[in-house]
Design an enzyme around this catalytic site. Structure first.
Site, PDB file in Angstrom:
ATOM      1  N   ARG A  14       0.811  -1.234   0.000  1.00  0.00           N
ATOM      2  CA  ARG A  14       0.000   0.000   0.000  1.00  0.00           C
ATOM      3  C   ARG A  14       0.834   1.269   0.000  1.00  0.00           C
ATOM      4  O   ARG A  14       0.458   2.248  -0.638  1.00  0.00           O
ATOM      5  CB  ARG A  14      -1.052  -0.010   1.107  1.00  0.00           C
ATOM      6  CG  ARG A  14      -0.628   0.126   2.521  1.00  0.00           C
ATOM      7  CD  ARG A  14      -1.368  -0.798   3.440  1.00  0.00           C
ATOM      8  NE  ARG A  14      -0.744  -2.101   3.413  1.00  0.00           N
ATOM      9  CZ  ARG A  14      -1.362  -3.233   3.112  1.00  0.00           C
ATOM     10  NH1 ARG A  14      -2.625  -3.235   2.837  1.00  0.00           N
ATOM     11  NH2 ARG A  14      -0.693  -4.367   3.096  1.00  0.00           N
ATOM     12  N   THR A  15       1.942   1.283   0.720  1.00  0.00           N
ATOM     13  CA  THR A  15       2.714   2.533   0.761  1.00  0.00           C
ATOM     14  C   THR A  15       3.257   2.849  -0.633  1.00  0.00           C
ATOM     15  O   THR A  15       3.118   3.968  -1.135  1.00  0.00           O
ATOM     16  CB  THR A  15       3.860   2.425   1.784  1.00  0.00           C
ATOM     17  OG1 THR A  15       3.312   2.045   3.043  1.00  0.00           O
ATOM     18  CG2 THR A  15       4.574   3.756   1.943  1.00  0.00           C
TER      19      THR A  15
ATOM     20  N   LYS B 193      25.646  -4.069  -6.438  1.00  0.00           N
ATOM     21  CA  LYS B 193      26.991  -4.011  -7.025  1.00  0.00           C
ATOM     22  C   LYS B 193      27.931  -3.219  -6.128  1.00  0.00           C
ATOM     23  O   LYS B 193      29.021  -2.819  -6.546  1.00  0.00           O
ATOM     24  CB  LYS B 193      26.934  -3.363  -8.407  1.00  0.00           C
ATOM     25  CG  LYS B 193      26.078  -4.118  -9.410  1.00  0.00           C
ATOM     26  CD  LYS B 193      26.156  -3.426 -10.763  1.00  0.00           C
ATOM     27  CE  LYS B 193      25.173  -3.995 -11.759  1.00  0.00           C
ATOM     28  NZ  LYS B 193      25.143  -3.204 -12.997  1.00  0.00           N
TER      29      LYS B 193
ATOM     30  N   ARG C  79      12.079   3.656   0.707  1.00  0.00           N
ATOM     31  CA  ARG C  79      11.940   2.746   1.848  1.00  0.00           C
ATOM     32  C   ARG C  79      13.197   1.895   1.901  1.00  0.00           C
ATOM     33  O   ARG C  79      13.623   1.334   0.891  1.00  0.00           O
ATOM     34  CB  ARG C  79      10.703   1.855   1.702  1.00  0.00           C
ATOM     35  CG  ARG C  79      10.684   0.725   2.742  1.00  0.00           C
ATOM     36  CD  ARG C  79       9.391  -0.029   2.766  1.00  0.00           C
ATOM     37  NE  ARG C  79       8.337   0.772   3.365  1.00  0.00           N
ATOM     38  CZ  ARG C  79       7.130   0.292   3.676  1.00  0.00           C
ATOM     39  NH1 ARG C  79       6.849  -0.987   3.435  1.00  0.00           N
ATOM     40  NH2 ARG C  79       6.213   1.055   4.216  1.00  0.00           N
TER      41      ARG C  79
ATOM     42  N   HIS D 267       8.101   6.158  10.093  1.00  0.00           N
ATOM     43  CA  HIS D 267       7.265   6.011   8.900  1.00  0.00           C
ATOM     44  C   HIS D 267       6.316   7.224   8.877  1.00  0.00           C
ATOM     45  O   HIS D 267       5.137   7.111   9.168  1.00  0.00           O
ATOM     46  CB  HIS D 267       6.485   4.700   9.012  1.00  0.00           C
ATOM     47  CG  HIS D 267       5.839   4.227   7.751  1.00  0.00           C
ATOM     48  ND1 HIS D 267       5.710   5.009   6.626  1.00  0.00           N
ATOM     49  CD2 HIS D 267       5.281   3.028   7.434  1.00  0.00           C
ATOM     50  CE1 HIS D 267       5.099   4.321   5.685  1.00  0.00           C
ATOM     51  NE2 HIS D 267       4.831   3.118   6.141  1.00  0.00           N
TER      52      HIS D 267
HETATM   53  C1  NCD Z   1       3.848  -0.768   8.069  1.00  0.00           C
HETATM   54  C2  NCD Z   1       5.338  -0.681   7.827  1.00  0.00           C
HETATM   55  O1  NCD Z   1       5.825  -1.018   6.739  1.00  0.00           O
HETATM   56  O2  NCD Z   1       6.006  -0.220   8.733  1.00  0.00           O
HETATM   57  N1  NCD Z   1       3.161  -1.045   6.885  1.00  0.00           N
HETATM   58  C3  NCD Z   1       2.750  -0.012   6.101  1.00  0.00           C
HETATM   59  O3  NCD Z   1       3.544   0.704   5.529  1.00  0.00           O
HETATM   60  N2  NCD Z   1       1.436   0.239   6.036  1.00  0.00           N
HETATM   61  C4  NCD Z   1       3.473  -1.687   9.178  1.00  0.00           C
HETATM   62  C5  NCD Z   1       3.874  -3.127   9.076  1.00  0.00           C
HETATM   63  O4  NCD Z   1       4.531  -3.563   8.115  1.00  0.00           O
HETATM   64  O5  NCD Z   1       3.511  -3.880   9.991  1.00  0.00           O
END
Ligand code: NCD
Length: 335
Positions: free
Chosen positions: A57-58, A86, A107, A135
């Site tokens: 989703r992110t 690399k 990320r 986050h």
């Molecule tokens: C979260 C994350 O990646 O920190 N997920 C997200 O981005 N909605 C929470 C998780 O992975 O549990």
């Protein structure tokens, strides 16, 4: 807070006015997210969307948010597919990718790696999650959801009573959310976790120093009483040095309809950053039809908040409506 050209690395960059500015812009994005109107305000702009840890989703909502503003998205979704394998440094990767993009979402599995990347980047960088640290965009969409859910119940965020449940040690979403809630007045935090997975001391200290109340518990049933929001998290299995240890906590807290009915106040909002772990069942699927389950309102709100962040960082928030038109395709099932 001036957003233009800024990186978004930590929620500690925000003050309350900054948060409310993001939310005001997010509110105005609704007709576009609902496909009632189309805008091309970011036509020609490119998002470098680099996700070096798993994400659905992110990653997709950042990409969709950018598309909805008229921009184009370049996804990199695996370390294996990037030159980091690399031996390329984050510095070089940032210099290169920022030459191809107008804004970057990164990320990464390592805490503070996104800060290092941002220092070398020539365009704004948004932290899409850096290891167990933070986050920020998740916390913003969570707080936006809390604000809307509370408003629907005739209340605000000040003096909120919220239970944070699960892996509070490694959960970057709760680290950012608790910090952001710290900007409001006299929030009561019920921190429900096994003793080994408590919210890190420095986060608790910050909240106490800002005048908030903290109640620590390792019992779900008693912890979720007398709260307006129950925010449940997944055990962050991938962060445990020893996977067998994570196994010990799997399924420790399972919120289901029966427990909800017995222990929660009527209309307590249930939230989760997702993904929920189907086997562990931290939020049971028997809650799916409970109208207080806000998890899919959270994911929908993610689009609005991420559109707002892009519009603010790229300084087009005031132009979004200018180039807008009605949609000409079927969009009846949304909203
Ligand atoms: C979260 C994350 O990646 O920190 N997920 C997200 O981005 N909605 C929470 C998780 O992975 O549990």
């Amino acid at each position: 807070m001036d957003f233009k050209g800024q990186h978004i690395l930590s929620v500690s960059q925000f003050d309350r006015a900054g948060v409310e500015r993001v939310f005001a812009v997010a509110d105005r994005m609704r007709p576009y997210a609902l496909r009632r109107r189309v805008t091309r305000v970011l036509e020609g702009a490119i998002l470098g969307n680099m996700f070096l840890e798993p994400s659905t989703r992110t990653r997709v909502s950042f990409g969709s948010a950018f598309n909805l503003l008229g921009g184009e998205v370049r996804d990199t979704t695996e370390v294996r597919a990037s030159s980091l394998v690399k031996g390329e440094s984050l510095y070089d990767t940032a210099r290169v990718l920022s030459g191809y993009s107008d804004v970057i979402v990164l990320r990464h599995w390592q805490e503070y790696s996104v800060h290092e990347f941002a220092e070398a980047s020539r365009v704004p960088v948004i932290n899409g999650g850096d290891g167990a640290n933070e986050h920020p965009s998740q916390a913003l969409l969570d707080l936006y959801t809390i604000r809307n859910e509370m408003a629907a119940r005739g209340a605000g965020v000040d003096e909120l009573r919220i239970a944070l449940v699960g892996d509070l040690k490694f959960g970057r979403a709760v680290h950012s959310l608790s910090r952001l809630l710290g900007l409001y007045k006299r929030v009561q935090f019920k921190l429900i976790s096994p003793p080994e997975l408590q919210l890190p001391e420095h986060h608790r200290r910050e909240l106490l120093d800002a005048g908030h109340e903290i109640v620590v518990s390792d019992r779900l049933e008693s912890g979720i009483q007398d709260t307006s929001i129950v925010y449940v998290t997944r055990v962050q299995e991938e962060r445990f040095p020893d996977p067998a240890e994570a196994e010990r906590y799997r399924g420790l807290f399972r919120l289901n309809q029966a427990i909800y009915t017995e222990h929660c106040e009527p209309n307590t909002v249930i939230m989760h950053p997702l993904p929920r772990n189907e086997q562990a069942g931290e939020v049971s699927t028997d809650l799916n039809d409970n109208p207080n389950l806000a998890i899919f309102r959270q994911t929908d709100n993610g689009i609005l908040v991420r559109m707002a962040l892009f519009a603010l960082l790229l300084d087009v928030a005031e132009q979004v409506d200018e180039a807008a038109r009605e949609v000409n395709w079927y969009s009846g099932r949304r909203g």
